[in-house]
Design an enzyme around this catalytic site. Structure first.
Site, PDB file in Angstrom:
ATOM      1  N   ASP A  11       0.903  -1.172   0.018  1.00 12.04           N
ATOM      2  CA  ASP A  11      -0.123  -0.003   0.011  1.00 12.04           C
ATOM      3  C   ASP A  11       0.928   1.178  -0.012  1.00 12.04           C
ATOM      4  O   ASP A  11       2.219   1.236  -0.011  1.00 12.04           O
ATOM      5  CB  ASP A  11      -1.115   0.020   1.159  1.00 12.04           C
ATOM      6  CG  ASP A  11      -0.390   0.338   2.489  1.00 12.04           C
ATOM      7  OD1 ASP A  11       0.921   0.358   2.706  1.00 12.04           O
ATOM      8  OD2 ASP A  11      -1.100   0.262   3.346  1.00 12.04           O
ATOM      9  N   HIS A  12       0.201   2.280   0.040  1.00 15.10           N
ATOM     10  CA  HIS A  12       1.039   3.705   0.050  1.00 15.10           C
ATOM     11  C   HIS A  12       2.125   3.620   1.252  1.00 15.10           C
ATOM     12  O   HIS A  12       3.284   4.219   0.971  1.00 15.10           O
ATOM     13  CB  HIS A  12       0.117   4.743   0.200  1.00 15.10           C
ATOM     14  CG  HIS A  12      -0.596   4.822   1.473  1.00 15.10           C
ATOM     15  ND1 HIS A  12      -1.933   4.053   1.462  1.00 15.10           N
ATOM     16  CD2 HIS A  12      -0.696   5.469   2.744  1.00 15.10           C
ATOM     17  CE1 HIS A  12      -2.361   4.038   2.692  1.00 15.10           C
ATOM     18  NE2 HIS A  12      -1.574   5.212   3.295  1.00 15.10           N
ATOM     19  N   CYS A  68       3.509  -2.931   3.942  1.00 18.83           N
ATOM     20  CA  CYS A  68       2.688  -1.766   4.219  1.00 18.83           C
ATOM     21  C   CYS A  68       3.320  -0.996   5.300  1.00 18.83           C
ATOM     22  O   CYS A  68       4.829  -1.181   5.453  1.00 18.83           O
ATOM     23  CB  CYS A  68       1.290  -2.275   4.867  1.00 18.83           C
ATOM     24  SG  CYS A  68       1.167  -3.475   6.446  1.00 18.83           S
ATOM     25  N   GLY A  69       2.507  -0.009   6.086  1.00 18.36           N
ATOM     26  CA  GLY A  69       3.466   0.545   7.099  1.00 18.36           C
ATOM     27  C   GLY A  69       4.119  -0.474   8.326  1.00 18.36           C
ATOM     28  O   GLY A  69       5.258  -0.059   8.610  1.00 18.36           O
ATOM     29  N   THR A  70       3.212  -1.174   8.721  1.00 20.57           N
ATOM     30  CA  THR A  70       3.730  -2.045   9.777  1.00 20.57           C
ATOM     31  C   THR A  70       4.056  -3.568   9.335  1.00 20.57           C
ATOM     32  O   THR A  70       4.814  -4.244  10.228  1.00 20.57           O
ATOM     33  CB  THR A  70       2.811  -2.014  10.926  1.00 20.57           C
ATOM     34  OG1 THR A  70       1.537  -2.792  10.283  1.00 20.57           O
ATOM     35  CG2 THR A  70       2.460  -0.755  11.472  1.00 20.57           C
ATOM     36  N   GLY A  71       3.315  -4.033   8.331  1.00 23.91           N
ATOM     37  CA  GLY A  71       3.282  -5.502   8.079  1.00 23.91           C
ATOM     38  C   GLY A  71       2.311  -6.282   8.672  1.00 23.91           C
ATOM     39  O   GLY A  71       1.907  -7.468   8.272  1.00 23.91           O
ATOM     40  N   HIS A 101       9.644 -23.597  10.123  1.00 25.48           N
ATOM     41  CA  HIS A 101       8.915 -24.412  10.721  1.00 25.48           C
ATOM     42  C   HIS A 101       7.282 -24.190  10.245  1.00 25.48           C
ATOM     43  O   HIS A 101       6.409 -25.055  10.761  1.00 25.48           O
ATOM     44  CB  HIS A 101       9.065 -23.965  12.250  1.00 25.48           C
ATOM     45  CG  HIS A 101       9.991 -24.338  12.967  1.00 25.48           C
ATOM     46  ND1 HIS A 101      10.508 -24.424  14.369  1.00 25.48           N
ATOM     47  CD2 HIS A 101      11.261 -25.028  12.493  1.00 25.48           C
ATOM     48  CE1 HIS A 101      11.482 -25.019  14.591  1.00 25.48           C
ATOM     49  NE2 HIS A 101      12.049 -25.449  13.508  1.00 25.48           N
ATOM     50  N   ASN A 102       7.161 -23.089   9.890  1.00 25.79           N
ATOM     51  CA  ASN A 102       5.614 -22.764   9.568  1.00 25.79           C
ATOM     52  C   ASN A 102       5.396 -22.909   7.915  1.00 25.79           C
ATOM     53  O   ASN A 102       4.123 -22.716   7.682  1.00 25.79           O
ATOM     54  CB  ASN A 102       5.267 -21.290   9.820  1.00 25.79           C
ATOM     55  CG  ASN A 102       5.707 -20.834  11.329  1.00 25.79           C
ATOM     56  OD1 ASN A 102       6.439 -19.932  11.472  1.00 25.79           O
ATOM     57  ND2 ASN A 102       5.203 -21.648  12.403  1.00 25.79           N
ATOM     58  N   ARG A 112       7.659   1.277   7.990  1.00 20.48           N
ATOM     59  CA  ARG A 112       7.864   2.356   9.230  1.00 20.48           C
ATOM     60  C   ARG A 112       8.492   1.621  10.218  1.00 20.48           C
ATOM     61  O   ARG A 112       8.578   2.050  11.227  1.00 20.48           O
ATOM     62  CB  ARG A 112       6.351   2.884   9.523  1.00 20.48           C
ATOM     63  CG  ARG A 112       5.700   3.602   8.311  1.00 20.48           C
ATOM     64  CD  ARG A 112       4.268   3.908   8.519  1.00 20.48           C
ATOM     65  NE  ARG A 112       3.637   4.545   7.325  1.00 20.48           N
ATOM     66  CZ  ARG A 112       2.395   4.672   7.152  1.00 20.48           C
ATOM     67  NH1 ARG A 112       1.561   4.054   8.226  1.00 20.48           N
ATOM     68  NH2 ARG A 112       2.061   5.313   6.176  1.00 20.48           N
ATOM     69  N   ARG A 135       7.841 -33.282  11.913  1.00 24.08           N
ATOM     70  CA  ARG A 135       6.909 -32.731  12.923  1.00 24.08           C
ATOM     71  C   ARG A 135       6.134 -31.534  12.661  1.00 24.08           C
ATOM     72  O   ARG A 135       5.163 -31.130  13.112  1.00 24.08           O
ATOM     73  CB  ARG A 135       7.438 -32.649  14.450  1.00 24.08           C
ATOM     74  CG  ARG A 135       8.439 -31.708  14.638  1.00 24.08           C
ATOM     75  CD  ARG A 135       9.360 -31.895  15.913  1.00 24.08           C
ATOM     76  NE  ARG A 135      10.137 -30.735  16.319  1.00 24.08           N
ATOM     77  CZ  ARG A 135      11.345 -30.354  15.760  1.00 24.08           C
ATOM     78  NH1 ARG A 135      11.887 -31.123  14.731  1.00 24.08           N
ATOM     79  NH2 ARG A 135      12.086 -29.244  16.000  1.00 24.08           N
ATOM     80  N   HIS A 136       6.752 -30.411  11.878  1.00 24.50           N
ATOM     81  CA  HIS A 136       6.555 -29.397  11.555  1.00 24.50           C
ATOM     82  C   HIS A 136       5.280 -29.295  10.659  1.00 24.50           C
ATOM     83  O   HIS A 136       4.477 -28.582  10.466  1.00 24.50           O
ATOM     84  CB  HIS A 136       7.431 -28.439  11.009  1.00 24.50           C
ATOM     85  CG  HIS A 136       8.613 -28.100  12.147  1.00 24.50           C
ATOM     86  ND1 HIS A 136       8.272 -27.411  13.338  1.00 24.50           N
ATOM     87  CD2 HIS A 136       9.786 -28.221  12.047  1.00 24.50           C
ATOM     88  CE1 HIS A 136       9.509 -27.661  13.937  1.00 24.50           C
ATOM     89  NE2 HIS A 136      10.304 -27.972  13.392  1.00 24.50           N
TER      90      HIS A 136
HETATM   91  C1  RB5 Z   1      -1.451   2.869   6.414  1.00 27.65           C
HETATM   92  O1  RB5 Z   1      -1.590   4.246   6.925  1.00 27.65           O
HETATM   93  C2  RB5 Z   1      -1.172   1.930   7.318  1.00 27.65           C
HETATM   94  O2  RB5 Z   1      -2.314   1.792   8.333  1.00 27.65           O
HETATM   95  C3  RB5 Z   1      -0.783   0.730   6.609  1.00 27.65           C
HETATM   96  O3  RB5 Z   1       0.023   0.871   5.826  1.00 27.65           O
HETATM   97  C4  RB5 Z   1      -0.509  -0.754   7.555  1.00 27.65           C
HETATM   98  O4  RB5 Z   1       0.560  -0.204   8.489  1.00 27.65           O
HETATM   99  C5  RB5 Z   1      -1.616  -1.428   8.100  1.00 27.65           C
HETATM  100  O5  RB5 Z   1      -1.347  -2.181   9.140  1.00 27.65           O
END
Ligand code: RB5
Length: 149
Positions: A11-12, A68-71, A101-102, A112, A135-136
């Site tokens: 995303d952005h 994304c910003g946080t994943g 494992h996963n 971010r 086992r996994h």
């Molecule tokens: C966008 O502002 C932000 O919420 C998105 O990139 C993401 O971090 C969501 O989980």
């Protein structure tokens, strides 16, 4: 694992990191399908999670990457898809272990949260590490069983 092609979306909030990861993968000779977003305009991460996941689900790609910003949002959206095992990784240990494992098939990262150098190391481990099975496999099968609930 010898990955020659991969699919990626963002995303952005993940655009700059996605571009850095694409350049890194291209430099390694890996073909990258980029499903967008392509501009910094605000958009909705689930749309891009879906574009990547549907092509991992249908077998076009073995692995996908979402940024994304946080994943976190990307991993939540991706894990709603049957057969998708998405892992939000912020370090190389997690990236290696989630393959071992996963049997994770989608890597999620946050622009971010981590810089491009670490992100590219995470990608390298994710695409080069094989699932251990054994086992996994039993545990992954149990997780996959929740698709029916
Ligand atoms: C966008 O502002 C932000 O919420 C998105 O990139 C993401 O971090 C969501 O989980």
């Amino acid at each position: 694992m010898d990955i020659r092609k991969i699919i990626i979306g963002c995303d952005h909030g993940g655009l700059n990191l996605k571009n850095a990861v694409i350049a890194h993968l291209n430099a390694k000779g890996i073909a990258v399908e980029d499903v967008g977003t392509y501009t910094p305009a605000s958009c909705n991460y689930p749309d891009y999670a879906h574009k990547v996941c549907e092509k991992v689900q249908d077998g076009t790609y073995e692995l996908g990457i979402l940024i994304c910003g946080t994943g976190i949002g990307m991993s939540m959206a991706a894990n709603k898809h049957v057969g998708i095992r998405a892992a939000a990784c912020e370090n190389t240990f997690s990236a290696r272990m989630t393959r071992l494992h996963n049997n994770a098939n989608v890597l999620c990262m946050g622009e971010r949260v981590i810089g491009p150098g670490l992100a590219c190391d995470i990608v390298d481990l994710f695409i080069s590490t094989d699932f251990e099975g054994g086992r996994h496999q039993i545990r992954v099968d149990l997780v996959n069983g929740f698709d029916r609930h």
